[in-house]
Design a protein around this motif. Structure first.
Motif, PDB file in Angstrom:
ATOM      1  N   THR A 167      -9.519   2.530   7.039  1.00  0.00           N
ATOM      2  CA  THR A 167      -8.130   2.377   7.475  1.00  0.00           C
ATOM      3  C   THR A 167      -7.291   3.525   6.923  1.00  0.00           C
ATOM      4  O   THR A 167      -7.665   4.194   5.967  1.00  0.00           O
ATOM      5  CB  THR A 167      -7.540   1.042   6.990  1.00  0.00           C
ATOM      6  OG1 THR A 167      -7.537   1.023   5.554  1.00  0.00           O
ATOM      7  CG2 THR A 167      -8.360  -0.135   7.511  1.00  0.00           C
ATOM      8  N   SER A 168      -6.133   3.740   7.533  1.00  0.00           N
ATOM      9  CA  SER A 168      -5.254   4.812   7.067  1.00  0.00           C
ATOM     10  C   SER A 168      -4.790   4.555   5.635  1.00  0.00           C
ATOM     11  O   SER A 168      -4.626   5.490   4.843  1.00  0.00           O
ATOM     12  CB  SER A 168      -4.040   4.956   7.995  1.00  0.00           C
ATOM     13  OG  SER A 168      -3.273   3.759   8.020  1.00  0.00           O
ATOM     14  N   ASN A 169      -4.583   3.275   5.287  1.00  0.00           N
ATOM     15  CA  ASN A 169      -4.180   2.950   3.914  1.00  0.00           C
ATOM     16  C   ASN A 169      -5.264   3.329   2.913  1.00  0.00           C
ATOM     17  O   ASN A 169      -4.981   3.873   1.839  1.00  0.00           O
ATOM     18  CB  ASN A 169      -3.877   1.454   3.789  1.00  0.00           C
ATOM     19  CG  ASN A 169      -2.550   1.073   4.406  1.00  0.00           C
ATOM     20  OD1 ASN A 169      -1.717   1.919   4.679  1.00  0.00           O
ATOM     21  ND2 ASN A 169      -2.357  -0.218   4.622  1.00  0.00           N
ATOM     22  N   TYR A 209      -5.970  -4.833   4.644  1.00  0.00           N
ATOM     23  CA  TYR A 209      -5.016  -3.721   4.642  1.00  0.00           C
ATOM     24  C   TYR A 209      -5.590  -2.490   3.935  1.00  0.00           C
ATOM     25  O   TYR A 209      -5.112  -1.368   4.152  1.00  0.00           O
ATOM     26  CB  TYR A 209      -3.710  -4.135   3.951  1.00  0.00           C
ATOM     27  CG  TYR A 209      -2.781  -4.915   4.834  1.00  0.00           C
ATOM     28  CD1 TYR A 209      -1.854  -4.269   5.655  1.00  0.00           C
ATOM     29  CD2 TYR A 209      -2.811  -6.313   4.850  1.00  0.00           C
ATOM     30  CE1 TYR A 209      -0.986  -4.990   6.467  1.00  0.00           C
ATOM     31  CE2 TYR A 209      -1.950  -7.039   5.662  1.00  0.00           C
ATOM     32  CZ  TYR A 209      -1.041  -6.369   6.465  1.00  0.00           C
ATOM     33  OH  TYR A 209      -0.187  -7.093   7.272  1.00  0.00           O
ATOM     34  N   LEU A 210      -6.584  -2.702   3.066  1.00  0.00           N
ATOM     35  CA  LEU A 210      -7.205  -1.584   2.347  1.00  0.00           C
ATOM     36  C   LEU A 210      -8.677  -1.428   2.705  1.00  0.00           C
ATOM     37  O   LEU A 210      -9.447  -0.810   1.963  1.00  0.00           O
ATOM     38  CB  LEU A 210      -7.060  -1.787   0.834  1.00  0.00           C
ATOM     39  CG  LEU A 210      -5.628  -1.715   0.283  1.00  0.00           C
ATOM     40  CD1 LEU A 210      -5.613  -2.048  -1.205  1.00  0.00           C
ATOM     41  CD2 LEU A 210      -5.024  -0.329   0.512  1.00  0.00           C
ATOM     42  N   LYS A 249      -5.275   7.092   2.449  1.00  0.00           N
ATOM     43  CA  LYS A 249      -4.157   7.532   1.604  1.00  0.00           C
ATOM     44  C   LYS A 249      -4.419   7.226   0.136  1.00  0.00           C
ATOM     45  O   LYS A 249      -4.132   8.036  -0.744  1.00  0.00           O
ATOM     46  CB  LYS A 249      -2.864   6.840   2.049  1.00  0.00           C
ATOM     47  CG  LYS A 249      -2.322   7.293   3.384  1.00  0.00           C
ATOM     48  CD  LYS A 249      -1.061   6.508   3.741  1.00  0.00           C
ATOM     49  CE  LYS A 249      -0.528   6.902   5.105  1.00  0.00           C
ATOM     50  NZ  LYS A 249       0.670   6.095   5.470  1.00  0.00           N
ATOM     51  N   LEU A 250      -4.957   6.031  -0.125  1.00  0.00           N
ATOM     52  CA  LEU A 250      -5.239   5.628  -1.507  1.00  0.00           C
ATOM     53  C   LEU A 250      -6.275   6.549  -2.143  1.00  0.00           C
ATOM     54  O   LEU A 250      -6.097   7.034  -3.276  1.00  0.00           O
ATOM     55  CB  LEU A 250      -5.726   4.176  -1.520  1.00  0.00           C
ATOM     56  CG  LEU A 250      -5.897   3.534  -2.894  1.00  0.00           C
ATOM     57  CD1 LEU A 250      -4.548   3.366  -3.583  1.00  0.00           C
ATOM     58  CD2 LEU A 250      -6.590   2.172  -2.750  1.00  0.00           C
ATOM     59  N   GLU A 279       3.167   6.849   1.471  1.00  0.00           N
ATOM     60  CA  GLU A 279       3.506   5.434   1.378  1.00  0.00           C
ATOM     61  C   GLU A 279       2.412   4.568   1.988  1.00  0.00           C
ATOM     62  O   GLU A 279       1.768   4.944   2.960  1.00  0.00           O
ATOM     63  CB  GLU A 279       4.839   5.149   2.074  1.00  0.00           C
ATOM     64  CG  GLU A 279       4.827   5.467   3.560  1.00  0.00           C
ATOM     65  CD  GLU A 279       6.079   4.982   4.271  1.00  0.00           C
ATOM     66  OE1 GLU A 279       6.533   3.852   3.986  1.00  0.00           O
ATOM     67  OE2 GLU A 279       6.584   5.726   5.121  1.00  0.00           O
ATOM     68  N   ILE A 280       2.232   3.405   1.373  1.00  0.00           N
ATOM     69  CA  ILE A 280       1.323   2.388   1.888  1.00  0.00           C
ATOM     70  C   ILE A 280       2.083   1.068   1.900  1.00  0.00           C
ATOM     71  O   ILE A 280       2.714   0.703   0.912  1.00  0.00           O
ATOM     72  CB  ILE A 280       0.072   2.249   1.000  1.00  0.00           C
ATOM     73  CG1 ILE A 280      -0.788   3.514   1.068  1.00  0.00           C
ATOM     74  CG2 ILE A 280      -0.748   1.025   1.402  1.00  0.00           C
ATOM     75  CD1 ILE A 280      -1.978   3.487   0.116  1.00  0.00           C
ATOM     76  N   ASN A 281       2.047   0.357   3.012  1.00  0.00           N
ATOM     77  CA  ASN A 281       2.673  -0.955   3.106  1.00  0.00           C
ATOM     78  C   ASN A 281       1.585  -1.985   3.402  1.00  0.00           C
ATOM     79  O   ASN A 281       0.762  -1.789   4.300  1.00  0.00           O
ATOM     80  CB  ASN A 281       3.741  -0.971   4.202  1.00  0.00           C
ATOM     81  CG  ASN A 281       4.857   0.014   3.913  1.00  0.00           C
ATOM     82  OD1 ASN A 281       5.382   0.059   2.799  1.00  0.00           O
ATOM     83  ND2 ASN A 281       5.231   0.817   4.897  1.00  0.00           N
ATOM     84  N   LEU A 282       1.578  -3.078   2.636  1.00  0.00           N
ATOM     85  CA  LEU A 282       0.472  -4.022   2.768  1.00  0.00           C
ATOM     86  C   LEU A 282       0.854  -5.429   2.344  1.00  0.00           C
ATOM     87  O   LEU A 282       1.972  -5.685   1.896  1.00  0.00           O
ATOM     88  CB  LEU A 282      -0.727  -3.537   1.941  1.00  0.00           C
ATOM     89  CG  LEU A 282      -0.504  -3.077   0.487  1.00  0.00           C
ATOM     90  CD1 LEU A 282      -0.146  -4.239  -0.421  1.00  0.00           C
ATOM     91  CD2 LEU A 282      -1.747  -2.383  -0.050  1.00  0.00           C
ATOM     92  N   ILE A 336       3.974   2.123  -2.820  1.00  0.00           N
ATOM     93  CA  ILE A 336       3.332   0.981  -2.165  1.00  0.00           C
ATOM     94  C   ILE A 336       4.342  -0.146  -1.981  1.00  0.00           C
ATOM     95  O   ILE A 336       4.959  -0.615  -2.943  1.00  0.00           O
ATOM     96  CB  ILE A 336       2.120   0.468  -2.964  1.00  0.00           C
ATOM     97  CG1 ILE A 336       1.031   1.544  -3.000  1.00  0.00           C
ATOM     98  CG2 ILE A 336       1.582  -0.827  -2.348  1.00  0.00           C
ATOM     99  CD1 ILE A 336      -0.273   1.091  -3.645  1.00  0.00           C
TER     100      ILE A 336
END
Length: 233
Positions: free
Chosen positions: A190-192, A185-186, A195-196, A175-178, A145
């Motif tokens: 959402t794609s994040n 962002y979460l 992924k989480l 990977e997650i970018n936020l 992250i």
């Protein structure tokens, strides 16, 4: 109400990268108003619906262990920190997207946790012998992250995201970018968020639903991680 089964996930990274803010966001779905330095370790709990929306759905507790300190700490501090690395089911590696050194230090953090010893202080990250296949064999799920995404100038985002892609490949992790000050962002869907949830489901799967779930008890007799293909200037 019956008690829920739980898994333990370490949150590792340099001081100041936003681990405490991230954990608060993940567990409380709120922005942490006044973050402070973590001394030792802080633990918060997230409720996770494993395989949500399927007949196998089950609720678990995710314990998020926010470990304080830095990879340059004295050996005595590292020895104290080692107690947090027992019986771990997953690891979230956190770095500041505006601070390249914090990204490089993730190799040292992972080595410290996976080997459970104090050797990272002597590791030179550049011009070494890092072998990414060591992480391909790692039975402990990893998630990468990157924080402070909002602070990256538009002109530099492409280069930064290229580096994070290399990092995720090295760690064999998504990977997650936020931005920890922005819950969107979460947000669900959402794609994040996907992924989480996928990461936490993987942690639960390995802990409770594999015939021989591998824990972090055998890493001290593995070949040490080396450092070879870092992608930083």
């Amino acid at each position: 109400m019956a008690s829920l089964d739980r898994v333990k996930v370490l949150v590792l990274g340099d001081s100041g990268v936003g681990k405490s803010s991230l954990v608060h966001l993940l567990c409380q779905n709120q922005v942490l108003g006044n973050p402070s330095w973590t001394v030792g370790c802080s633990v918060d709990v997230r409720v996770q619906d494993y395989k949500e929306g399927t007949p196998e759905e089950k609720t678990f507790y995710i314990e998020l262990w926010d470990v304080g300190g830095s990879v340059g700490s004295a050996s005595s501090i590292k020895s104290t920190r080692a107690v947090f690395y027992n019986s771990v089911n997953g690891i979230i590696l956190v770095h500041d997207l505006t601070n390249k050194k914090s990204s490089q230090n993730l190799y040292r953090w992972s080595l410290e946790a996976l080997n459970k010893d104090s050797s990272p202080t002597g590791v030179i990250v550049s011009n070494g012998d890092y072998d990414r296949e060591q992480f391909a064999e790692n039975p402990v799920p990893l998630l990468l992250i990157g924080t402070k995404f909002d602070q990256i100038p538009e002109s530099k985002r492409s280069d930064v995201l290229t580096r994070t892609t290399f990092l995720s490949e090295d760690f064999n992790a998504e990977e997650i970018n936020l931005d920890c000050t922005n819950p969107r962002y979460l947000a669900a869907g959402t794609s994040n968020a996907v992924k989480l949830s996928r990461f936490f489901d993987k942690v639960i799967e390995k802990r409770y639903f594999t015939k021989d779930p591998s824990q972090m008890t055998g890493f001290t007799d593995r070949k040490r991680f080396n450092f070879k293909t870092l992608h930083y200037d």
